[in-house]
Design an enzyme around this catalytic site. Structure first.
Site, PDB file in Angstrom:
ATOM      1  N   ARG A  39       0.559  -1.174   0.182  1.00  0.00           N
ATOM      2  CA  ARG A  39       0.366  -0.196   0.445  1.00  0.00           C
ATOM      3  C   ARG A  39       0.848   1.802   0.603  1.00  0.00           C
ATOM      4  O   ARG A  39       0.350   2.467  -0.782  1.00  0.00           O
ATOM      5  CB  ARG A  39      -0.887  -0.260   0.913  1.00  0.00           C
ATOM      6  N   ILE A  65      -7.312   8.143  -1.609  1.00  0.00           N
ATOM      7  CA  ILE A  65      -7.070   6.724  -1.139  1.00  0.00           C
ATOM      8  C   ILE A  65      -7.634   6.063  -0.189  1.00  0.00           C
ATOM      9  O   ILE A  65      -7.730   6.678   0.927  1.00  0.00           O
ATOM     10  CB  ILE A  65      -5.573   6.228  -1.019  1.00  0.00           C
ATOM     11  N   SER A  66      -8.727   5.172  -0.600  1.00  0.00           N
ATOM     12  CA  SER A  66      -9.026   4.812   0.884  1.00  0.00           C
ATOM     13  C   SER A  66      -9.238   4.510   1.404  1.00  0.00           C
ATOM     14  O   SER A  66      -7.535   3.535   1.682  1.00  0.00           O
ATOM     15  CB  SER A  66     -10.720   3.811   0.239  1.00  0.00           C
ATOM     16  N   GLN A  67      -9.555   4.389   3.084  1.00  0.00           N
ATOM     17  CA  GLN A  67      -9.365   3.616   4.025  1.00  0.00           C
ATOM     18  C   GLN A  67      -9.528   2.001   4.427  1.00  0.00           C
ATOM     19  O   GLN A  67     -10.308   1.324   3.092  1.00  0.00           O
ATOM     20  CB  GLN A  67     -10.862   3.897   5.731  1.00  0.00           C
TER      21      GLN A  67
END
Length: 218
Positions: A39, A65-67
């Site tokens: 990530r 960028i999402s959780q």
């Protein structure tokens, strides 16, 4: 593996254990994918030490960028088995596409921002994600030439599911998308059956706007 790579590997496993498995994600494919995808390579160098935190991060171009948990929840909701062809609307950082690519046969992903599109395409090549096919286009129109898709994942919120995406979903397939207003949405999963479409509400969420012909106007 050098010490820096080992550090990120430890952080990745802690992220999965504390943020994902502890919150009820049970799909082994999703868990394995999120333990694998680096990530920290999908954010700017200045944010690498924050990449595995329990929150979204900016990626430029007014996008995020999402959780990690949201990524896991949306991926699990597709109920993937491994041989699917999946369409993603909104490539963004490329992280969600990479997670999908660890699980399924092929990922088709569409991004409307050319700067993000060029950046993520280079990253997919560098990380050897050869089963990801990226396109610079209006995602609300889908990818008619490659339809139908076994699953569709929309990573931006709209007031309704675009009709072209419903049309391009295979019978028996699932589509997950945030649906609602500008400030908040509900995460919706639909399943397309031969004679009807069923809908499940997976809970509240907040995503950036889905912009395009069948979404919000720019």
């Amino acid at each position: 593996m050098n010490s820096e790579q080992r550090k990120f590997e430890i952080w990745r496993h802690k992220m999965v254990a504390r943020q994902i498995v502890a919150r009820g994600i049970t799909d082994p494919g999703v868990i394995a994918a999120m333990e694998t995808v680096p990530r920290h390579l999908f954010v700017s160098e200045a944010l690498t030490d924050s990449a595995y935190g329990d929150f979204p991060l900016p990626i430029g171009e007014a996008q995020t960028i999402s959780q990690p948990y949201i990524i896991a929840e949306m991926t699990q909701a597709l109920e993937l088995t491994g041989d699917e062809r999946v369409l993603e609307i909104g490539t963004g950082s490329g992280y969600q596409a990479a997670v999908l690519a660890e699980i399924v046969f092929r990922v088709y992903t569409i991004e409307r921002n050319n700067i993000l599109f060029l950046r993520t395409r280079k990253l997919f090549d560098a990380l050897k994600y050869h089963n990801i096919v990226a396109r610079y286009s209006d995602g609300t129109l889908g990818w008619k030439e490659e339809a139908p898709f076994d699953a569709i994942l929309v990573t931006a919120g709209g007031t309704q599911i675009p009709q072209p995406l419903l049309d391009q979903l295979a019978v028996g397939g699932r589509l997950v998308m945030p649906v609602g207003g500008l400030c908040s949405q509900e995460l919706v999963r639909i399943e397309k059956k031969a004679d009807k479409i069923t809908t499940d509400n997976l809970g509240g969420c907040r995503f950036v706007k889905l912009i395009g012909e069948h979404g919000w106007k720019e």
